[in-house]
Design a protein around this motif. Structure first.
Motif, PDB file in Angstrom:
ATOM      1  N   GLN A  36      30.795  24.412  -2.288  1.00  0.00           N
ATOM      2  CA  GLN A  36      30.938  24.100  -3.698  1.00  0.00           C
ATOM      3  C   GLN A  36      32.288  23.458  -3.978  1.00  0.00           C
ATOM      4  OE1 GLN A  36      30.118  27.737  -5.937  1.00  0.00           O
ATOM      5  NE2 GLN A  36      28.032  27.017  -6.280  1.00  0.00           N
ATOM      6  N   THR A  37      32.249  22.422  -4.797  1.00  0.00           N
ATOM      7  CA  THR A  37      33.485  21.777  -5.214  1.00  0.00           C
ATOM      8  C   THR A  37      34.143  22.597  -6.319  1.00  0.00           C
ATOM      9  OG1 THR A  37      32.371  20.445  -6.913  1.00  0.00           O
ATOM     10  CG2 THR A  37      32.471  19.535  -4.660  1.00  0.00           C
ATOM     11  N   LYS A  38      35.389  22.263  -6.639  1.00  0.00           N
ATOM     12  CA  LYS A  38      36.081  22.960  -7.719  1.00  0.00           C
ATOM     13  C   LYS A  38      35.353  22.782  -9.042  1.00  0.00           C
ATOM     14  CE  LYS A  38      40.765  22.914  -5.816  1.00  0.00           C
ATOM     15  NZ  LYS A  38      42.174  22.478  -6.026  1.00  0.00           N
ATOM     16  N   GLU A  39      34.790  21.577  -9.257  1.00  0.00           N
ATOM     17  CA  GLU A  39      34.064  21.325 -10.493  1.00  0.00           C
ATOM     18  C   GLU A  39      32.800  22.183 -10.577  1.00  0.00           C
ATOM     19  OE1 GLU A  39      32.903  19.953 -14.117  1.00  0.00           O
ATOM     20  OE2 GLU A  39      34.851  19.739 -13.112  1.00  0.00           O
ATOM     21  N   GLN A  40      32.094  22.328  -9.467  1.00  0.00           N
ATOM     22  CA  GLN A  40      30.892  23.163  -9.444  1.00  0.00           C
ATOM     23  C   GLN A  40      31.239  24.636  -9.678  1.00  0.00           C
ATOM     24  OE1 GLN A  40      29.500  21.891  -5.553  1.00  0.00           O
ATOM     25  NE2 GLN A  40      27.728  20.843  -6.462  1.00  0.00           N
ATOM     26  N   LYS A  41      32.329  25.095  -9.068  1.00  0.00           N
ATOM     27  CA  LYS A  41      32.756  26.481  -9.280  1.00  0.00           C
ATOM     28  C   LYS A  41      33.139  26.719 -10.732  1.00  0.00           C
ATOM     29  CE  LYS A  41      34.445  27.248  -4.558  1.00  0.00           C
ATOM     30  NZ  LYS A  41      35.630  27.518  -3.721  1.00  0.00           N
ATOM     31  N   ARG A  42      33.816  25.746 -11.333  1.00  0.00           N
ATOM     32  CA  ARG A  42      34.213  25.876 -12.731  1.00  0.00           C
ATOM     33  C   ARG A  42      32.990  25.909 -13.637  1.00  0.00           C
ATOM     34  NH1 ARG A  42      35.307  22.986 -17.285  1.00  0.00           N
ATOM     35  NH2 ARG A  42      34.403  21.111 -16.362  1.00  0.00           N
ATOM     36  N   ARG A  43      32.019  25.037 -13.339  1.00  0.00           N
ATOM     37  CA  ARG A  43      30.791  24.994 -14.138  1.00  0.00           C
ATOM     38  C   ARG A  43      30.014  26.305 -14.010  1.00  0.00           C
ATOM     39  NH1 ARG A  43      28.078  21.075 -11.670  1.00  0.00           N
ATOM     40  NH2 ARG A  43      29.563  19.541 -12.473  1.00  0.00           N
ATOM     41  N   ARG A  44      29.948  26.816 -12.779  1.00  0.00           N
ATOM     42  CA  ARG A  44      29.249  28.080 -12.575  1.00  0.00           C
ATOM     43  C   ARG A  44      29.940  29.219 -13.324  1.00  0.00           C
ATOM     44  NH1 ARG A  44      30.088  32.174  -9.145  1.00  0.00           N
ATOM     45  NH2 ARG A  44      31.498  30.980  -7.816  1.00  0.00           N
ATOM     46  N   ALA A  45      31.275  29.246 -13.302  1.00  0.00           N
ATOM     47  CA  ALA A  45      32.029  30.288 -14.008  1.00  0.00           C
ATOM     48  C   ALA A  45      31.767  30.217 -15.511  1.00  0.00           C
ATOM     49  CB  ALA A  45      33.519  30.136 -13.717  1.00  0.00           C
ATOM     50  N   LEU A  46      31.707  28.996 -16.065  1.00  0.00           N
ATOM     51  CA  LEU A  46      31.456  28.839 -17.497  1.00  0.00           C
ATOM     52  C   LEU A  46      30.053  29.326 -17.864  1.00  0.00           C
ATOM     53  CD1 LEU A  46      33.082  25.345 -18.183  1.00  0.00           C
ATOM     54  CD2 LEU A  46      33.943  27.589 -18.877  1.00  0.00           C
ATOM     55  N   VAL A  47      29.072  29.006 -16.999  1.00  0.00           N
ATOM     56  CA  VAL A  47      27.700  29.474 -17.246  1.00  0.00           C
ATOM     57  C   VAL A  47      27.659  30.996 -17.218  1.00  0.00           C
ATOM     58  CG1 VAL A  47      25.357  29.566 -16.297  1.00  0.00           C
ATOM     59  CG2 VAL A  47      26.581  27.384 -16.405  1.00  0.00           C
ATOM     60  N   GLU A  48      28.336  31.604 -16.246  1.00  0.00           N
ATOM     61  CA  GLU A  48      28.326  33.065 -16.140  1.00  0.00           C
ATOM     62  C   GLU A  48      29.058  33.715 -17.313  1.00  0.00           C
ATOM     63  OE1 GLU A  48      29.853  33.982 -12.283  1.00  0.00           O
ATOM     64  OE2 GLU A  48      27.987  33.426 -11.260  1.00  0.00           O
ATOM     65  N   ILE A  49      30.130  33.099 -17.783  1.00  0.00           N
ATOM     66  CA  ILE A  49      30.824  33.622 -18.971  1.00  0.00           C
ATOM     67  C   ILE A  49      29.897  33.605 -20.172  1.00  0.00           C
ATOM     68  CG2 ILE A  49      32.663  33.138 -20.635  1.00  0.00           C
ATOM     69  CD1 ILE A  49      34.374  32.198 -18.260  1.00  0.00           C
ATOM     70  N   PHE A  50      29.129  32.518 -20.307  1.00  0.00           N
ATOM     71  CA  PHE A  50      28.182  32.447 -21.432  1.00  0.00           C
ATOM     72  C   PHE A  50      27.086  33.502 -21.297  1.00  0.00           C
ATOM     73  CE2 PHE A  50      24.119  30.882 -23.129  1.00  0.00           C
ATOM     74  CZ  PHE A  50      24.442  30.858 -24.479  1.00  0.00           C
ATOM     75  N   LEU A  51      26.522  33.627 -20.075  1.00  0.00           N
ATOM     76  CA  LEU A  51      25.443  34.591 -19.871  1.00  0.00           C
ATOM     77  C   LEU A  51      25.917  36.027 -20.088  1.00  0.00           C
ATOM     78  CD1 LEU A  51      23.638  33.170 -16.686  1.00  0.00           C
ATOM     79  CD2 LEU A  51      22.883  33.010 -19.056  1.00  0.00           C
ATOM     80  N   CYS A  52      27.095  36.349 -19.547  1.00  0.00           N
ATOM     81  CA  CYS A  52      27.575  37.736 -19.559  1.00  0.00           C
ATOM     82  C   CYS A  52      28.289  38.136 -20.848  1.00  0.00           C
ATOM     83  CB  CYS A  52      28.517  37.970 -18.373  1.00  0.00           C
ATOM     84  SG  CYS A  52      27.741  37.728 -16.761  1.00  0.00           S
ATOM     85  N   TRP A  53      28.853  37.146 -21.580  1.00  0.00           N
ATOM     86  CA  TRP A  53      29.632  37.478 -22.775  1.00  0.00           C
ATOM     87  C   TRP A  53      29.201  36.686 -24.006  1.00  0.00           C
ATOM     88  CZ3 TRP A  53      32.449  41.712 -22.278  1.00  0.00           C
ATOM     89  CH2 TRP A  53      32.824  42.105 -20.989  1.00  0.00           C
ATOM     90  N   GLY A  54      28.848  35.417 -23.824  1.00  0.00           N
ATOM     91  CA  GLY A  54      28.437  34.607 -24.973  1.00  0.00           C
ATOM     92  C   GLY A  54      27.142  35.092 -25.585  1.00  0.00           C
ATOM     93  N   GLN A  55      26.118  35.260 -24.742  1.00  0.00           N
ATOM     94  CA  GLN A  55      24.828  35.734 -25.248  1.00  0.00           C
ATOM     95  C   GLN A  55      24.913  37.126 -25.867  1.00  0.00           C
ATOM     96  OE1 GLN A  55      21.064  33.788 -23.124  1.00  0.00           O
ATOM     97  NE2 GLN A  55      22.275  35.053 -21.747  1.00  0.00           N
ATOM     98  N   PRO A  56      25.587  38.091 -25.222  1.00  0.00           N
ATOM     99  CA  PRO A  56      25.737  39.403 -25.878  1.00  0.00           C
ATOM    100  C   PRO A  56      26.415  39.311 -27.244  1.00  0.00           C
ATOM    101  CG  PRO A  56      26.230  39.605 -23.558  1.00  0.00           C
ATOM    102  CD  PRO A  56      26.064  38.147 -23.824  1.00  0.00           C
ATOM    103  N   ALA A  57      27.390  38.394 -27.377  1.00  0.00           N
ATOM    104  CA  ALA A  57      28.044  38.225 -28.676  1.00  0.00           C
ATOM    105  C   ALA A  57      27.055  37.699 -29.719  1.00  0.00           C
ATOM    106  CB  ALA A  57      29.229  37.258 -28.541  1.00  0.00           C
TER     107      ALA A  57
END
Length: 321
Positions: free
Chosen positions: A103-124
Motif C-alpha cells: 500500500q502506498t501512503k495515499e492508500q493508507k491515508r484513504r483507508r484510515a479516513l474510511v475507518e475513522i468515518f466507519l468507527c466514529w463518523g457513523q456513530p456520531a
C-alpha cells in the motif's frame, strides 16, 4: 452507602484497566480500527463504572446532564463496536488477498479516513438520528443507571437495530475470506505481510482476526436478542403516528427498580450490562499478553522505577553482572 451489586462497578473498572493496558500498542502502530474497538469498549466501561456507582441503591435523577451525554454514547457504541470489528477484518482481507500489493501512503491515508468515518463518523450520525425515535429523555435503572430510550417502531429498527447487525454479518464475511487467504499461503505468510504491510506479523494478523470475530460471536446474539425482545414484548412494534405523538412528554425520565421486575427480566438486564466488560476481557486476553504488550509492561515498569522510586538504572546493570 451499601452496594447490593459491588461486582458491577468493580467488574467494569477492571475491564477499563485491561483495555488501557492494551491501548498504547494499538496507537503506536496507527491501526485506526483496533484502536477504535479498544476506545469504544473503554468508553462504555467507564460509563458503566459511573452509572453502577452513582445509582447503586436507587433511581433518583441526580446528574441529568451526565445521563443525556452517556446515553448518546451508549447508542453510538452499539454501532461503533461492530463497525470497528468490521473495519479490522476488512483491512486483514485486503492485506492478504492474492492480488494485493504494498500500500502506498495515499492508500493508507484513504483507508484510515474510511475507518475513522466507519468507527466514529457513523456513530456520531446515529447519535443525532436517535432523537427521531427517542420517546422520552432517558431511563434510570436501579443498580445499572442511565440507559437510552427509543420508541420501538419501523424507524427505530432502521436507525438503531439493523445497522449494527449489518456490520456483525459483514465482519464474519471478511473474517472468513481473511482466514481463507491465510490458509492458502500460510507457509509464506510472514514474507507476504512484510512486503505488503511492514510491521504486521502473522501473529498480530491472527490476533486481530480472532479478537474481531470473537467480539462479534459474543455480541451478535445479544443484538439479535434485543431486537427480537423489543418486537415481541408488549406493546412491541408500534406504528409511527406522528412526530408529536412520539415525542409527547419528551422530558420524562423513566425510573425502573429492578427489584420489581420478574427474575427473568432482572437477570436479562444484568446479563446485557455484562456484555461490554466481558468484551473488554476478551480484548485483553488476545492482546494483553502479546510480545508488544510485554515490551510495554517492561518499559513502564522501568519508567516507574526511575521516575517514582528514583532508582539509578546503572544499579540494575551491576546487579545482573
Amino acid at each position: 452507602m451499601s452496594f447490593p451489586h459491588p461486582e458491577l462497578p468493580i467488574g467494569s473498572f477492571i475491564a477499563v484497566i485491561c483495555l488501557l493496558v492494551c491501548l498504547p500498542s494499538h496507537i503506536r502502530v496507527r491501526n485506526v480500527a483496533s484502536t477504535s474497538l479498544n476506545l469504544w469498549l473503554c468508553i462504555v466501561c467507564i460509563i458503566n463504572v459511573v452509572n453502577s456507582f452513582v445509582w447503586a441503591n436507587d433511581m433518583i435523577v441526580r446528574i441529568p446532564v451526565w445521563c443525556d451525554i452517556s446515553t448518546k454514547f451508549i447508542i453510538a457504541s452499539n454501532l461503533g463496536l461492530p463497525a470497528a470489528a468490521f473495519s479490522i477484518c476488512r483491512f486483514l482481507c485486503d492485506v492478504a488477498k492474492p492480488n494485493a500489493g504494498e500500500q502506498t501512503k495515499e492508500q493508507k491515508r484513504r483507508r484510515a479516513l474510511v475507518e475513522i468515518f466507519l468507527c466514529w463518523g457513523q456513530p456520531a450520525i446515529i447519535m443525532a438520528l436517535h432523537y427521531i425515535v427517542q420517546g422520552h429523555r432517558f431511563d434510570i435503572y436501579e443498580y445499572i443507571g442511565c440507559q437510552p430510550d427509543f420508541y420501538v417502531s419501523w424507524a427505530s429498527l432502521f436507525i438503531i437495530s439493523f445497522p449494527p447487525l449489518v456490520y456483525c454479518f459483514g465482519t464474519f464475511f471478511y473474517a472468513g475470506f481473511a482466514l481463507w487467504y491465510f490458509l492458502q499461503r500460510r507457509l509464506q505468510f510472514d514474507e507476504l505481510l512484510y512486503l505488503r504491510h511492514p510491521g504486521m506479523t502473522t501473529n498480530r494478523y491472527l490476533r486481530l482476526m480472532v479478537v474481531a470475530t470473537a467480539e462479534m460471536i459474543w455480541g451478535t446474539p445479544w443484538y439479535l436478542f434485543v431486537l427480537v425482545a423489543n418486537i415481541s414484548e408488549q406493546p412491541g412494534l408500534q406504528p409511527w403516528v406522528s412526530w408529536e405523538y412520539v415525542h409527547y412528554d419528551w422530558q420524562r425520565v423513566g425510573q425502573i427498580p429492578l427489584s420489581l421486575m420478574s427474575p427473568t427480566e432482572r437477570s436479562t438486564r444484568l446479563a446485557l450490562w455484562w456484555t461490554v466488560p466481558v468484551s473488554g476481557y476478551l480484548f485483553f486476553v488476545f492482546f494483553g499478553f502479546s510480545e508488544q504488550a510485554m515490551k510495554d509492561y517492561r518499559y513502564y515498569f522501568r519508567l516507574f522505577r526511575i521516575r517514582v522510586l528514583r532508582q539509578d538504572p546503572r544499579l540494575w546493570v551491576r546487579c545482573h553482572d
